[in-house]
Motif scaffolding. Structure first.
Motif, PDB file in Angstrom:
ATOM      1  N   ALA A  37       1.807  -7.144   2.035  1.00  0.00           N
ATOM      2  CA  ALA A  37       2.104  -7.105   3.463  1.00  0.00           C
ATOM      3  C   ALA A  37       0.919  -6.621   4.286  1.00  0.00           C
ATOM      4  N   THR A  38       0.980  -6.881   5.575  1.00  0.00           N
ATOM      5  CA  THR A  38       0.021  -6.334   6.539  1.00  0.00           C
ATOM      6  C   THR A  38       0.542  -4.965   6.976  1.00  0.00           C
ATOM      7  N   VAL A  39      -0.326  -3.964   6.921  1.00  0.00           N
ATOM      8  CA  VAL A  39       0.066  -2.598   7.263  1.00  0.00           C
ATOM      9  C   VAL A  39      -0.388  -2.297   8.696  1.00  0.00           C
ATOM     10  N   ILE A  65       9.830  -6.738   8.873  1.00  0.00           N
ATOM     11  CA  ILE A  65       9.391  -5.387   8.514  1.00  0.00           C
ATOM     12  C   ILE A  65       9.998  -5.046   7.156  1.00  0.00           C
ATOM     13  N   THR A  66       9.166  -5.020   6.137  1.00  0.00           N
ATOM     14  CA  THR A  66       9.650  -4.792   4.768  1.00  0.00           C
ATOM     15  C   THR A  66       9.728  -3.310   4.422  1.00  0.00           C
ATOM     16  N   LYS A  67       8.838  -2.504   5.006  1.00  0.00           N
ATOM     17  CA  LYS A  67       8.847  -1.057   4.811  1.00  0.00           C
ATOM     18  C   LYS A  67       8.418  -0.391   6.114  1.00  0.00           C
ATOM     19  N   ASP A  87       7.957 -16.303   6.003  1.00  0.00           N
ATOM     20  CA  ASP A  87       7.745 -16.928   4.694  1.00  0.00           C
ATOM     21  C   ASP A  87       7.235 -15.951   3.651  1.00  0.00           C
ATOM     22  N   GLY A  88       7.068 -14.671   4.023  1.00  0.00           N
ATOM     23  CA  GLY A  88       6.633 -13.654   3.071  1.00  0.00           C
ATOM     24  C   GLY A  88       5.139 -13.442   3.019  1.00  0.00           C
ATOM     25  N   ASN A  89       4.370 -14.212   3.780  1.00  0.00           N
ATOM     26  CA  ASN A  89       2.908 -14.076   3.764  1.00  0.00           C
ATOM     27  C   ASN A  89       2.439 -13.020   4.760  1.00  0.00           C
ATOM     28  N   LYS A  90       1.243 -12.513   4.519  1.00  0.00           N
ATOM     29  CA  LYS A  90       0.641 -11.535   5.426  1.00  0.00           C
ATOM     30  C   LYS A  90       0.363 -12.165   6.787  1.00  0.00           C
ATOM     31  N   VAL A  91       0.154 -11.300   7.766  1.00  0.00           N
ATOM     32  CA  VAL A  91      -0.179 -11.757   9.119  1.00  0.00           C
ATOM     33  C   VAL A  91      -1.704 -11.839   9.222  1.00  0.00           C
TER      34      VAL A  91
END
Length: 457
Positions: A37-39, A65-67, A87-91
Motif C-alpha cells: 500500500a501507499t502510506v 484504506i486498508t490500515k 483494484d488493490g494497487n498502490k497509488v
C-alpha cells in the motif's frame, strides 16, 4: 451583548488561524516502505472533525484504506493511513498524489475549494433532500413527479434501511438546463414530493428540503438517516431463515469504558467494504464523539476498528442507554451502504425522463430499488441500481432478461448475483402478494395517467 459575543468569536477564529500558520499541516506520502500500500502520514494541529475531513478526502478519491493509526491527544493530530486503489494497487498517479498533498497540506488550511471532492457544486442546479418511509416503487414515483414537473435528475444517491429511505438529488430545469429558481415552482416541487413520500400513514413524517448550497452527498445521507432515527429497531421478520441470515450479517459493535483514562473503547468487527471507515467516523462525529486514538485493520474480507473516544463535553459514555444508542447508530451506519440485491448498471446517452422510464420498468416487473447511484457526465448517464423482488422472493432470471430486452441488453448489464442473500423461491402457482395489491398500478405507464400529480396539487 451580541456585539461582544461576535467579537469573541472573531478573536477565536483569528487565534485558530494563527495556530495553523505557526503549525502548518505536514503530509508525507511514502510508496517505498510498504509493499502492499501507499502510506500517507498527516500531522497537524488538532481540531474537532479533522479526522473525518481527512478520511473523507481519501474515500472521495475512491481509495481503499486498508490500515490506519489514529492519535490526536494533546492538541496534535498524527495519523497514518495505508491506502490502495479499488483494484488493490498502490497509488502512483502523480495527479492524485499531488491532489492529496494539496488537499491535506498547508494550502488546504486557507482554501476551502481544495476540500470539495464529492461535494455537489449546485450553482447551476438544485439539490433536493428527501426522507420518508420506504416502499416498493418509491423511486419510480418520485422520478415520475420530477419528470412531470419538467426537472431532470443529473446526479442522485438513494439509500434504504430499516423501512426508511433517504435520497439526495441534483436536478435542473428541463427548459433552461440550470437551477430551478422560481420560488412558487420550488414550493410545488417540495409539496408534491412530500406527498409521494408520505405514502400510507406512518408514525414518522416525510421530509423534503430544497437548497442551492454545496452538499457532500454521503455525509448528508448519513445525517439525514440519523436524524430520521433509522437506527431504531425495524419491523421484525417471522421467517426463521431470514432472522438467522440477518444475525449472521450483523456487525459486531462493542462499547466499554476505560475508567482509568476516561475513555470509552468502541470496537467494530464486520465484513470489509469500500468507505467503511468513512461511515463509522462520520457517525461518531455526528454523534459528537471525538476520536483520540484508534486503529483500523483489514484481513481478507474482515475489518477491525478500535476507537478511544470521549463525548465533545469531555466525558466517556455515561449510561447503558447511551452505550446501546452508540452501538445501534454504528450498526445502522455500516448497514445503510451494504448493497443487498442484484446489481444492475445502466450506461447510455442521457435524455429527459430516462430515470423515470427505467425505474417504471423495474416497478412494472415487481422489482424494488434498495440502493441507487445516478451520475451524469458529458451527456452520458451511468446509473447503478441494486434491486430485489418486492415480495421477498428470488428474482426470476426471465424477469431480468425481459427488463434487459425492454431497455436494451447492451445498455443494462447485470454486474453481480447476490450469493449470500438467502431468498425464498417463489412457488409457481402462488401469486405474489405485492402483485395482488399493486397489480393495476404496475401496469400503468405513468402516475400522471392516474391524475396522481394533479391530485397532489
Amino acid at each position: 451583548m451580541d456585539v461582544s459575543m461576535s467579537f469573541s468569536q472573531d478573536m477565536d477564529d483569528e487565534y485558530e488561524k494563527l495556530i495553523r500558520r505557526m503549525n502548518p499541516p505536514r503530509v508525507v506520502i511514502d510508496n517505498d516502505s510498504c509493499k502492499e500500500a501507499t502510506v500517507i502520514r498527516v500531522d497537524s494541529a488538532n481540531e474537532y472533525g479533522i479526522l473525518l475531513e481527512v478520511v473523507q478526502i481519501l474515500t472521495d478519491l475512491d481509495l481503499t484504506i486498508t490500515k490506519a493509526y489514529i492519535s490526536s491527544d494533546g492538541g496534535w493530530f498524527m495519523d497514518v493511513f495505508n491506502v490502495t486503489h479499488q483494484d488493490g494497487n498502490k497509488v502512483t498517479d502523480e495527479v492524485v498524489l499531488d491532489y492529496i498533498q494539496k488537499s491535506l497540506g498547508p494550502e488546504a488550511c486557507f482554501s476551502t475549494s481544495l476540500r470539495s471532492v464529492g461535494v455537489i457544486p449546485s450553482t447551476d442546479s438544485t439539490v433536493i433532500e428527501l426522507t420518508g418511509c420506504d416502499r416498493p416503487g418509491l423511486l419510480s414515483e418520485l422520478t415520475a413527479v420530477l419528470t412531470h414537473l419538467k426537472c431532470s435528475v443529473l446526479n442522485a444517491e438513494v439509500w434504504t434501511h430499516n423501512t426508511r429511505a433517504a435520497a439526495v438529488m441534483e436536478v435542473t430545469d428541463d427548459l433552461t438546463g440550470s437551477a430551478v429558481s422560481d420560488p412558487e415552482r420550488l414550493s410545488l416541487i417540495k409539496s408534491l414530493l412530500r406527498n409521494v413520500l408520505k405514502g400510507s400513514n406512518t408514525p414518522k413524517e416525510a421530509k423534503t428540503v430544497v437548497s442551492q448550497g454545496e452538499v457532500h452527498t454521503d455525509r448528508r445521507l448519513h445525517q439525514m438517516m440519523f436524524e430520521d432515527r433509522d437506527y431504531e429497531n425495524g419491523v421484525m421478520v417471522d421467517d426463521d431463515s431470514s432472522n438467522v441470515q440477518d444475525e449472521r450479517q450483523r456487525p459486531d459493535v462493542c462499547v466499554d469504558n476505560w475508567l482509568d483514562k476516561d475513555y470509552s473503547v468502541v470496537t467494530v468487527r464486520c465484513k470489509d467494504r469500500p468507505k467503511l471507515l468513512f461511515d463509522t467516523v462520520c457517525t461518531l462525529t455526528d454523534m459528537q464523539y471525538v476520536v483520540f486514538h484508534g486503529s483500523v485493520d483489514t484481513e481478507g474480507t474482515e475489518a477491525f476498528q478500535e476507537y478511544y473516544v470521549r463525548h465533545i463535553d469531555g466525558s466517556p459514555v455515561k449510561s447503558e442507554a447511551e452505550k446501546q444508542r452508540v452501538i445501534q447508530c454504528l450498526e445502522a451506519a455500516i448497514k445503510r451502504r451494504v448493497s443487498e440485491g442484484l446489481k444492475l448498471e445502466l450506461c447510455t446517452t442521457d435524455r429527459v425522463g430516462l430515470l423515470s422510464n427505467v425505474t417504471r420498468i423495474f416497478r412494472e416487473n415487481s422489482l424494488t430499488v434498495t440502493r441507487a447511484e445516478v451520475k451524469t457526465k458529458g451527456g452520458k448517464a451511468v446509473n447503478t441500481f441494486y434491486v430485489s423482488d418486492a415480495s421477498g422472493y428470488s428474482i426470476d432470471a426471465k424477469t431480468i432478461d425481459s427488463i434487459r430486452q425492454t431497455i436494451g441488453k447492451t445498455l443494462l448489464k447485470v454486474k453481480n448475483k447476490p450469493k449470500d442473500q438467502q431468498q425464498r423461491e417463489k412457488p409457481p402457482s402462488q401469486e405474489s402478494p405485492t402483485r395482488f395489491l399493486f397489480g393495476g398500478l404496475f401496469k400503468s405507464k405513468s402516475f400522471v395517467n392516474f391524475g396522481l400529480v394533479r391530485s397532489y396539487s
